[in-house]
Design a protein around this motif. Structure first.
Motif, PDB file in Angstrom:
ATOM      1  N   TYR A 272      46.167  35.506  40.693  1.00  0.00           N
ATOM      2  CA  TYR A 272      46.130  36.943  40.963  1.00  0.00           C
ATOM      3  C   TYR A 272      46.121  37.244  42.463  1.00  0.00           C
ATOM      4  O   TYR A 272      46.113  38.403  42.867  1.00  0.00           O
ATOM      5  CB  TYR A 272      44.920  37.596  40.271  1.00  0.00           C
ATOM      6  CG  TYR A 272      45.140  37.855  38.787  1.00  0.00           C
ATOM      7  CD1 TYR A 272      45.613  36.846  37.958  1.00  0.00           C
ATOM      8  CD2 TYR A 272      44.908  39.100  38.215  1.00  0.00           C
ATOM      9  CE1 TYR A 272      45.819  37.065  36.601  1.00  0.00           C
ATOM     10  CE2 TYR A 272      45.104  39.330  36.855  1.00  0.00           C
ATOM     11  CZ  TYR A 272      45.559  38.311  36.059  1.00  0.00           C
ATOM     12  OH  TYR A 272      45.765  38.533  34.725  1.00  0.00           O
ATOM     13  N   ARG A 273      46.080  36.189  43.285  1.00  0.00           N
ATOM     14  CA  ARG A 273      46.217  36.421  44.726  1.00  0.00           C
ATOM     15  C   ARG A 273      47.699  36.545  45.032  1.00  0.00           C
ATOM     16  O   ARG A 273      48.323  35.604  45.482  1.00  0.00           O
ATOM     17  CB  ARG A 273      45.611  35.264  45.508  1.00  0.00           C
ATOM     18  CG  ARG A 273      44.121  35.218  45.374  1.00  0.00           C
ATOM     19  CD  ARG A 273      43.468  34.232  46.320  1.00  0.00           C
ATOM     20  NE  ARG A 273      42.101  33.964  45.885  1.00  0.00           N
ATOM     21  CZ  ARG A 273      41.082  34.812  46.060  1.00  0.00           C
ATOM     22  NH1 ARG A 273      41.267  35.947  46.703  1.00  0.00           N
ATOM     23  NH2 ARG A 273      39.882  34.520  45.605  1.00  0.00           N
ATOM     24  N   MET A 277      49.406  41.386  48.953  1.00  0.00           N
ATOM     25  CA  MET A 277      48.262  42.173  48.511  1.00  0.00           C
ATOM     26  C   MET A 277      47.534  42.702  49.744  1.00  0.00           C
ATOM     27  O   MET A 277      47.245  41.938  50.666  1.00  0.00           O
ATOM     28  CB  MET A 277      47.323  41.317  47.669  1.00  0.00           C
ATOM     29  CG  MET A 277      46.177  42.079  47.080  1.00  0.00           C
ATOM     30  SD  MET A 277      45.546  41.332  45.560  1.00  0.00           S
ATOM     31  CE  MET A 277      44.602  39.978  46.208  1.00  0.00           C
ATOM     32  N   GLU A 282      41.913  42.418  48.806  1.00  0.00           N
ATOM     33  CA  GLU A 282      41.307  41.071  48.915  1.00  0.00           C
ATOM     34  C   GLU A 282      39.821  41.175  49.199  1.00  0.00           C
ATOM     35  O   GLU A 282      39.002  40.502  48.568  1.00  0.00           O
ATOM     36  CB  GLU A 282      41.899  40.323  50.125  1.00  0.00           C
ATOM     37  CG  GLU A 282      43.192  39.686  49.938  1.00  0.00           C
ATOM     38  CD  GLU A 282      43.202  38.265  49.417  1.00  0.00           C
ATOM     39  OE1 GLU A 282      44.312  37.786  49.397  1.00  0.00           O
ATOM     40  OE2 GLU A 282      42.174  37.665  49.023  1.00  0.00           O
ATOM     41  N   PRO A 411      47.279  46.703  42.519  1.00  0.00           N
ATOM     42  CA  PRO A 411      47.591  46.091  43.815  1.00  0.00           C
ATOM     43  C   PRO A 411      47.506  47.044  45.007  1.00  0.00           C
ATOM     44  O   PRO A 411      47.723  46.631  46.132  1.00  0.00           O
ATOM     45  CB  PRO A 411      49.023  45.585  43.624  1.00  0.00           C
ATOM     46  CG  PRO A 411      49.600  46.425  42.543  1.00  0.00           C
ATOM     47  CD  PRO A 411      48.465  46.847  41.665  1.00  0.00           C
ATOM     48  N   SER A 412      47.220  48.318  44.765  1.00  0.00           N
ATOM     49  CA  SER A 412      47.101  49.269  45.881  1.00  0.00           C
ATOM     50  C   SER A 412      46.228  50.427  45.445  1.00  0.00           C
ATOM     51  O   SER A 412      45.916  50.563  44.262  1.00  0.00           O
ATOM     52  CB  SER A 412      48.482  49.803  46.286  1.00  0.00           C
ATOM     53  OG  SER A 412      48.945  50.719  45.303  1.00  0.00           O
ATOM     54  N   ASN A 430      52.950  47.982  39.642  1.00  0.00           N
ATOM     55  CA  ASN A 430      51.610  48.522  39.662  1.00  0.00           C
ATOM     56  C   ASN A 430      50.711  47.926  38.602  1.00  0.00           C
ATOM     57  O   ASN A 430      49.493  47.960  38.699  1.00  0.00           O
ATOM     58  CB  ASN A 430      51.700  50.019  39.362  1.00  0.00           C
ATOM     59  CG  ASN A 430      51.351  50.819  40.544  1.00  0.00           C
ATOM     60  OD1 ASN A 430      50.200  50.865  40.913  1.00  0.00           O
ATOM     61  ND2 ASN A 430      52.354  51.409  41.146  1.00  0.00           N
ATOM     62  N   PHE A 433      48.296  43.380  37.430  1.00  0.00           N
ATOM     63  CA  PHE A 433      46.994  42.789  37.088  1.00  0.00           C
ATOM     64  C   PHE A 433      46.494  43.220  35.701  1.00  0.00           C
ATOM     65  O   PHE A 433      45.536  42.634  35.187  1.00  0.00           O
ATOM     66  CB  PHE A 433      45.929  43.172  38.119  1.00  0.00           C
ATOM     67  CG  PHE A 433      46.244  42.697  39.513  1.00  0.00           C
ATOM     68  CD1 PHE A 433      46.745  41.421  39.747  1.00  0.00           C
ATOM     69  CD2 PHE A 433      46.037  43.529  40.604  1.00  0.00           C
ATOM     70  CE1 PHE A 433      47.037  40.986  41.030  1.00  0.00           C
ATOM     71  CE2 PHE A 433      46.319  43.096  41.896  1.00  0.00           C
ATOM     72  CZ  PHE A 433      46.825  41.829  42.108  1.00  0.00           C
TER      73      PHE A 433
END
Lengths: 493, 95
Positions: A272-273, A277, A282, A411-412, A430, A433
């Motif tokens: 998922y990293r 990103m 993080e 992610p944002s 989007n 995840f």
């Protein structure tokens, strides 16, 4: 007395029970807030009479000394994907304009039986297809949040964007959402609220306008973890009318809340990293790890090797199921009909569907039709279902080493409306995840963790084993207690 | 992946969605991009893997073969764009 619209589900329930205020006062406060919030475009239909009737039942029951129902006095918002008897239900699509269900969805019926009242039907992405609420036929929902010194309208997330915006703006203390690939969790993250998608099969799909039946799952959205637990208890339960409904008792999730994670292991999936990103995401993720450690959990790194294939698998399976499900909109039995002069039956179907469906819905139906068409079925659909097996297996193996997983939700932070709508794939990313756990049918929730450099909310996601909503809620509660998230959108509407 | 406008029109026909030539031209690259994106699944080795049929193990239930519903004709027809004499009506299909 503080403003009643600031209260959540538990506070309203307890306040009505204890006679601190009446259910009528609560209903009036939220009805006024809804009426005054037109610029957000969160509600498609307002139903003050429904909320007032439920409030009267609650107040009368209290006056008569009766035991109050679990949600007595709590008015909620209903995503307009749930059929509500006698109240227009459109799934935010032109093709269902004017459709008034003659029956009640099981989930909404469960909520009314638990004493809740309805403030109205909430806007969404058309047929729940979208991540920003820009595909509604009735206009975008505008997030109550703004960047500092900037009036650019932000996305409330999607598809449950009316639900997320309404809760964040204090137009309702809780709302229903549905989640096919992240449609509860991503909007919850975008506006700084909490939302949980339970295990597939916990909530009945009966009366929920279908998008992708093997993925669609209803769940609650609210201010905090406890309120989600209370709502989910009312919504969930076995329903013989849904062939995929799980015949299991509904656990007492609220009573089981416990933020002490000693003896629990939390997995951090290294895949998922993702590239690119933002550093803030993080940092928040690391913060979340530290919070769960502080709650007593042991942190373990785990691997979900097929993560990168989840989105492409999803964008085969979901459109394929959608193309099949949406075949029912034919202009014959309900919804809009377009009959060009002298047209035959086939022309009527095609004209009706061309006029009634929005661009994103057409795009997905056509992708689905393509991948299911003769000669392509095995290469696309069967392959995607095999990859889905591998993704579910990844989770099974990870859960041999841990009890829950912790990841970012999106992610944002929320983006400006229009920013991603020109590029379908950028929009689909989007859900990077949230989609994998949807494909595996797992319970997963988003809780607010902090804010980005612009002061916009960011969410953390907890994913659990099948049927372990309690483990998810408990880890969520541990995060919530440590995050102490109090930021809220300043009122401009 | 490249998708021809003719393919878009064929798929739209299968999906019973009327589209113009201009719309097909516009949709062709969009669908091509999406199909190109999902094609990466081809690189996953799935030999010996069963396609998923049920995400959470469940069993199909049977119920007694008795009528449990019905007598709701007017409700069924309540939302029909056009209903006559207790039926849904459609344009003439037999010449």
């Amino acid at each position: 007395m503080s403003n009643l619209t600031d209260l959540g589900v538990a506070a309203i329930r307890d306040g009505v029970r204890g006679g601190e205020f009446s259910a009528r006062d609560v209903a009036d406060a939220f009805i006024d807030a809804v009426a005054a919030a037109k610029p957000l475009n969160a509600f498609l239909v307002e139903t003050p009479d429904h909320a007032l009737a439920a409030a009267k039942v609650a107040d009368d029951a209290r006056a008569a000394g009766e035991t109050l129902k679990p949600l007595a006095g709590v008015p909620i918002g209903m995503k307009d994907l749930f059929c509500t008897r006698g109240v227009e239900t459109t799934a935010a699509s032109g093709i269902l304009k004017g459709f008034v269900p003659q029956y009640e969805s099981t989930v909404s019926g469960n909520l009314w039986n638990a004493g809740a009242g309805m403030l109205g039907k909430l806007n969404l992405d058309q047929f729940a297809m979208g991540s920003s609420n820009e595909t509604s036929a009735f206009g975008n929902v505008i997030s109550p949040w703004r960047r500092p010194g900037d009036t650019a309208p932000l996305a409330p997330g999607g598809s449950s964007g009316g639900s997320s915006a309404a809760i964040a703006a204090r137009l309702c203390p809780a709302a229903t959402g549905t989640d096919t690939g992240g449609s509860i969790r991503q909007p919850a993250a975008f506006v700084g609220i909490t939302g949980i998608k339970p295990t597939y099969g916990r909530c009945s799909r009966y009366g929920v306008v279908a998008f992708a039946s093997s993925l669609d799952q209803a769940g609650p959205m609210a201010h905090d973890v406890r309120d989600c637990a209370i709502m989910l208890e009312a919504m969930a339960g076995f329903d013989p009318k849904d062939a995929t409904s799980l015949d299991l008792p509904v656990p007492a999730w609220e009573a089981g809340l416990n933020a002490d994670l000693r003896g629990k292991r939390v997995g951090i999936p290294k895949e998922y990293r993702v590239d690119g990103m933002p550093a803030e995401i993080e940092a928040l993720w690391q913060q979340g790890i530290d919070w769960l450690k502080d709650a007593g959990a042991e942190i373990v790194e785990v691997s979900l090797p097929h993560t990168k294939y989840a989105l492409p698998a999803y964008y085969i399976i979901a459109p394929a199921e959608a193309s099949s499900n949406l075949a029912r909109y034919d202009g014959v039995r309900y919804g809009q009909r377009v009959l060009p002069d002298g047209a035959g039956l086939q022309d009527m179907y095609a004209a009706t569907r061309a006029a009634g469906f929005g661009d994103e819905v057409k795009r997905r139906i056509m992708i689905g039709t393509y991948v299911l068409s003769a000669g392509f079925y095995d290469a696309y659909y069967t392959q995607a279902q095999k990859v889905r097996t591998l993704i579910a297996r990844d989770f099974e193996q990870a859960f041999e080493q841990c009890d829950v997983l912790l990841t970012p939700t999106a992610p944002s932070a929320a983006f400006v409306l229009g920013e991603k709508s020109a590029d379908p794939i950028a929009m689909y990313l989007n859900d990077v995840f949230t989609v994998p756990s949807s494909l595996a049918g797992l319970p997963a929730m988003s809780v607010p963790g902090g804010v980005d450099k612009d002061g916009l909310p960011l969410g953390l996601q907890v994913i659990g084993k099948p049927l372990d909503e309690q483990g998810v809620l408990n880890a969520g509660l541990a995060l919530e207690q440590r995050a102490g998230f109090v930021a809220r959108a300043e009122k401009w509407w | 992946m490249s998708v021809e406008p003719a393919t878009v029109k064929r798929v739209a026909g299968l999906a019973r969605i009327a589209i113009t030539d201009a719309e097909a031209e516009k949709l062709a690259p969009e669908l091509g991009n999406i199909l190109g994106f999902i094609e990466q699944l081809g690189e996953v080795d799935t030999s010996g893997v069963e396609p998923m049929t049920a995400v959470i193990p469940n069993h199909l239930r049977l119920r007694d073969d008795v009528v449990t519903d019905g007598d709701v004709r007017d409700k069924v027809l309540a939302n029909a764009p056009q209903g006559e004499h207790g039926f849904f009506t459609v344009p003439k299909v037999i010449e």
